[in-house]
Structures are given as C-alpha cells and as structure tokens.
Scaffold this active site. Structure first.
Site, short mmCIF file in Angstrom:
data_model
loop_
_atom_site.label_atom_id
_atom_site.label_comp_id
_atom_site.label_asym_id
_atom_site.label_seq_id
_atom_site.Cartn_x
_atom_site.Cartn_y
_atom_site.Cartn_z
CG ASP A 168 43.21 22.26 -60.61
OD1 ASP A 168 43.78 21.49 -61.39
OD2 ASP A 168 42.35 23.10 -60.96
CG HIS A 202 36.92 11.86 -45.85
ND1 HIS A 202 37.75 11.21 -44.95
CD2 HIS A 202 36.14 10.92 -46.39
CE1 HIS A 202 37.48 9.92 -44.96
NE2 HIS A 202 36.50 9.71 -45.83
CD GLU A 219 35.54 4.86 -41.51
OE1 GLU A 219 34.91 5.91 -41.63
OE2 GLU A 219 35.36 3.90 -42.26
CG ASP A 253 46.29 17.44 -60.28
OD1 ASP A 253 47.44 17.65 -59.86
OD2 ASP A 253 45.62 18.32 -60.88
#
Ligand code: NOJ
Length: 566
Positions: free
Chosen positions: A26, A342, A275, A34
């Site tokens: 960040d 994730h 994927e 970001d």
C-alpha cells in the site's frame, strides 16, 4: 527430440510469481495495495529470482461498492483501463517498464468468461430486449407456463445460474456469481471485441495471460437441461449430482482455445495459461494438437494442474503425480506446478505450518519438470489467517452465507475455502506495524497475520537459514542449470532405498552437450542414508544450509532435506 535449452521459448522455462494487487503493498496509506506499491517492491521480486509476474486483475471493477457486491477485480467493468484504486494507465506503463528493464516478464489475468454487472455492455444489454448489446449476454425466457422458472437446471459454482430480470422479463445466465453475467461467445461481435482486448494489452508489451474460468466460455446452444451425475463434485466440475456437460468443456471452447492461441501468436513470444477445472483427459483437449515439427502444441500453451495443491507431503504421492503428469503431458507439453493461489488455503497451512516441509516443497517445485507458480508470501511461509464468517469480505462467503462456520472449517480440510480472504491477507514485509504493508494506524483491508513479527521479509532476509533464502538458492540454481529449467525428467527406482525418498534425474541439452542432474528429496522427519545411485557428487543446492550429504558412496539426508547433485 528435445532442443537446446537456449533455443526454447522463455515461457517454457520460466517461474511465475502471482501478486494479488490489493494485498501486496500500500503506497498511499489507505489500507489497500496499489501499483505504485508494487513498483517499490520490484527489486525484491527480482532478487527473489522469479522471472514472470502474474497480476490478479487490476482493471476497473466496482470495488468502491460494498464487498459483497463485487469479486475484488474478477468482475471487470472496463477491460482497457486501470482501477483508480490501484493507479492509472501511466503508472501501469511505469510498472511494465520496471519489470521489463529488470529482465522479467509481465502476465495479466484475462477474465473473458464474464463481465461485471456494472459493465456498460451489460447495462445496455439489460435495458431492453432489442438493445444492440442484448445478445452480448445469454438471455432466455423462463420455463413455461409463466416463465417464472429458470430456463434450465444448470448449476453455477455459487449455486443457481440464472437471474430473473423483471424489466425485460427474461433470465440472464452466469457461471459464477450473479454479479458476473456470462458473455455470449456465440455472438461474433463478442469474440471480436475480446480478441481485440487481448491484442490491446499485448501491444502495450504484456507477455502473456492467465485465463480465468476458461472452461465456461461456451454453453450448450440448445439449452438442454443437465443430466444427473453421480458426483458431489467431479474433476470435470459436475456439482451436486448435476453434470457439467451443458456448461463446461464445450467442444467450441476447445476450438476457441486455438483461435486465442493464433491471436497471441500474431505477436512474438507470448503465452497463455488456462485456469480450467477438469480431469487430465479433458485438460489435454484445451492444449490442442502437437505441431508438425513436434516442438509445440496449438491450443493454450499451458494449463494449471491443481492436483498438487492438495498433495500430502509423501514421496509416493509426488512420485504418482510426476508419473501422471509425464504420462498425460509428455514433451513438448509442459506441466505446471501450483501449490496455492488467491482461492486456496495457503500451502504451508496444509503442511502443519512447518517451515521444514515448506522448504522441501519448494525444492520439489523448483526442480521437477514444468513451470512453477509461486503465490505471493509463499516464499516467506505466510499462513492462512482464520477470518470468521461474519467478518469476511469475499463475495463467495456471502453467496454461501447459509453455510455455518463449523461446516466451513470442515470443508476447508479438503482444500475448499468458503472465505477466500483467509489466503489474501497483506504481504508481510517487516516487523513494523501492519507488517510494513500499510503505515501504522491504518486499518488494512484484511487483517495481517499475527505471526508477522517473525514471518516477514526483513527478518528472513537476515537469516541465511530462512525459507526466503531457501527459495532464493533454488531459484538461482534452477535458472543457471539448463537440465533443471527445461530438461526431461526420469524417476529413479532405487532398490533398497528408504520409502520416504523421492529421486529423479533431469537431463537437458545445452550448446549441444547433455547435462545430467540428480535430485534427492527426503519426505521424512528421520535422517536417511542410501548408496549414491549416480556418479554425481557435487552439491549444487540444499534446503539445509550446512549440508554435506555425500560421504564416499553414500548420501545422507537430514530430516525433510532436499538436494540437487551435479
Ligand atoms: C476464478 C478466480 O480465480 C476467482 O478468484 C474468481 O472469483 C472466479 N474465477 C470468478 O472470476
């Protein structure tokens, strides 16, 4: 016949590092990661020794809405821009330049199957039945008599797959969440637009794509009900006793894979990784056929092989996986090695949070044949963070809101996360507040793991025996050793060797000469001794720093030790 390593395309030899942008660094102090933050960490990534960076989506997406109304970037509302929460196109260009100038490659996530419900195309599409964008999505009348029942019995991953829209009194289809309507790939305009989007980023210098939910692109064009299946969940993604044959793995999707490949091949040296949730046999259909010269295939360059994510730490488990992968995907196909992402519990948390096992896992991942995918934080041993249901951000957690906590905990044991926040927590950079991810006093978007004071980059950089250093050593040796990054693999069957031993040979050609390397991995908490079956005696790398495994004709491995001999 294998080629000289030097002549192979880069993507056949690369190591990929996945960044989840919201959680990496960040730079503005607002609690979310970001692009500028990532730029500030490029030297770290370069020093780690990975070669390609894959970014989970950072395109515009309604992330300014409450969490339950978006999928943190996997619902795109503009395919050709950057989400202002993460940066601007200029910052993206800076990031891309920073990656390339360090000799690395950049790979984006292409979510082609569906858009956000907030995408202007969908807003137009739903506005009236005769809107020019109507047919960009999949709209159908409901079942008779009054159309108030979904058009088919198809299941989405999140449960129901059709949403009724009262404005036009029709239903739209989604393979994932209701906020992610599926695009209609039977419409040539949609195909043209998406292929052009793919070209757009390639022209900007992107080197490849990870393709989200690729198995779902085409659905049955006759909209027949799905037949029964005997599986709760099958390899080909039958869900709750309903076959996936109407919604996934349609023959037209295999054909589209080739079209997409031809599109990226308009540019030199690009690649695609799909994927796809499927059995080995189905996955192979996405890879297409072997080209005439026998050195490549004409479908997707690679597909993820997820079998490794749930593999237990046993020699015989990995022996079988290697056999399966080599059996199904022999050269020129290239397997992939995935241990986390994730959507999955963190790998180390599936290994009793053991650093020793994590080191051995890294040794395996970086020495078998195939392209390894490392999920950010795996290199320092970041663990899953338990986040109770009522504190979750993940839209999937809301979609399955009816599943009680105890059942979620039980399901997690099989590798299924009903709250994917648990593997998406902020990267642990240092022992400072917020693990150095956000400044002190800022509330990070997800909590930092409480072990951050001992598990972080700063601490591990100072300790030569850390997991981070282990990754660095193996990555360096892999890069410098052609047999390891591109050679063939043969499992060694060692008579009288301990059961916990996994051993293989890697052979590669470099400048016309054959290089032969051996790998020995001890999947046990006990030391093992065995006769060296090879003439190789030079230790290239070990998971243990003070290792001296070769003694005369014997090899002695420490508990959970993995070594490479030349
Ligand atoms: C698979 C992605 O990995 C996951 O994070 C996402 O939620 C779904 N596809 C939908 O795009």
């Amino acid at each position: 016949m294998a080629k000289n390593t030097e002549d192979l395309p880069w993507w056949k030899k690369t190591v990929v590092y996945q960044i989840y942008p919201r959680s990496y660094m960040d730079s503005t102090g607002n609690g979310i990661g970001d692009l500028k933050g990532i730029i500030s960490k490029l030297d770290y990534i370069k020093d780690l020794g990975v070669e390609t960076i894959w970014f989970s989506p950072f395109y515009p997406s309604p992330t300014d809405k409450p969490y339950k109304e978006h999928d943190c970037g996997y619902d795109i509302s503009n395919y050709r821009d950057i989400n202002p929460e993460y940066g601007t196109m200029e910052i993206f260009d800076e990031l891309s330049e920073g990656i390339h100038s360090r000799g690395m490659k950049i790979m984006l996530d292409m979510v082609m199957n569906h858009t956000s419900i907030e995408h202007p195309w969908f807003k137009e599409s739903r506005s009236s039945r005769d809107n020019p964008k109507r047919d960009w999505y999949i709209w159908r009348d409901g079942k008779k008599p009054n159309g108030k029942k979904p058009p088919t019995n198809w299941r989405a991953i999140s449960g129901r797959s059709w949403e009724y829209d009262p404005l036009t009194e029709q239903w739209y289809y989604h393979g994932f969440l209701p906020i992610q309507p599926d695009l209609n790939y039977r419409n040539p305009e949609v195909q043209a637009e998406m292929l052009d989007t793919v070209r757009f980023w390639l022209k900007k210098g992107v080197d490849g794509y990870r393709l989200d939910m690729f198995q779902a692109l085409f659905v049955d064009d006759e909209f027949r009900d799905a037949p029964l299946s005997r599986h709760i969940v099958s390899d080909d993604l039958d869900i709750l006793f309903r076959s996936s044959k109407r919604t996934y793995h349609h023959p037209d999707t295999f054909e589209f894979a080739k079209k997409l490949r031809a599109t990226i091949d308009e540019f030199p040296d690009k690649y695609l990784v799909g994927e796809i949730m499927a059995s080995y046999e189905t996955l192979k259909k996405y890879l297409g056929e072997i080209t005439e010269d026998g050195t490549d295939n004409n479908g997707l360059n690679l597909v993820f092989l997820f079998q490794s994510t749930t593999a237990g730490m046993k020699a015989k488990t990995f022996r079988k996986l290697i056999k399966d992968y080599e059996g199904w995907y022999p050269y020129p196909y290239i397997p992939t090695w995935v241990f986390g992402n994730h959507d999955q519990p963190r790998r180390i948390s599936r290994m009793g949070n053991s650093i020793e096992k994590a080191k051995l896992n890294a040794a395996l991942e970086l020495t078998v044949r195939g392209v390894p995918f490392i999920y950010y934080g795996e290199e320092i041993g970041m663990q899953s963070v338990f986040i109770p249901k009522n504190e979750s951000r993940d839209a999937i957690s809301y979609a399955f809101g009816w599943v009680p906590q105890f059942l979620r905990n039980f399901i997690k044991r099989f590798g299924l996360l009903m709250n994917r926040d648990e593997c998406r927590t902020p990267m642990q950079w240092s022992s400072s507040a917020n693990a150095g991810f956000s400044p002190a006093g800022v509330e990070t978007w997800l909590p930092v793991h409480q072990d951050f004071q001992k598990c972080n980059v700063e601490v591990e950089e100072k300790d030569p025996d850390s997991l981070l250093h282990c990754y660095q050593r193996f990555l360096k040796v892999r890069k410098e050793t052609p047999a390891l990054n591109a050679g063939s693999i043969t499992l060694l069957d060692l008579e009288k060797s301990p059961k916990s031993l996994l051993a293989y040979e890697r052979r590669g050609l470099t400048k016309g000469e054959e290089q032969i390397i051996h790998v020995f991995l001890n999947f046990s908490k006990k030391m093992v001794t065995f006769t060296n079956p090879t003439s190789n005696v030079q230790l290239l790398v070990s998971t243990t720093i003070q290792s001296n495994p070769v003694e005369g004709n014997n090899i002695i491995l420490n508990p959970w030790e993995g070594i490479v001999l030349k």
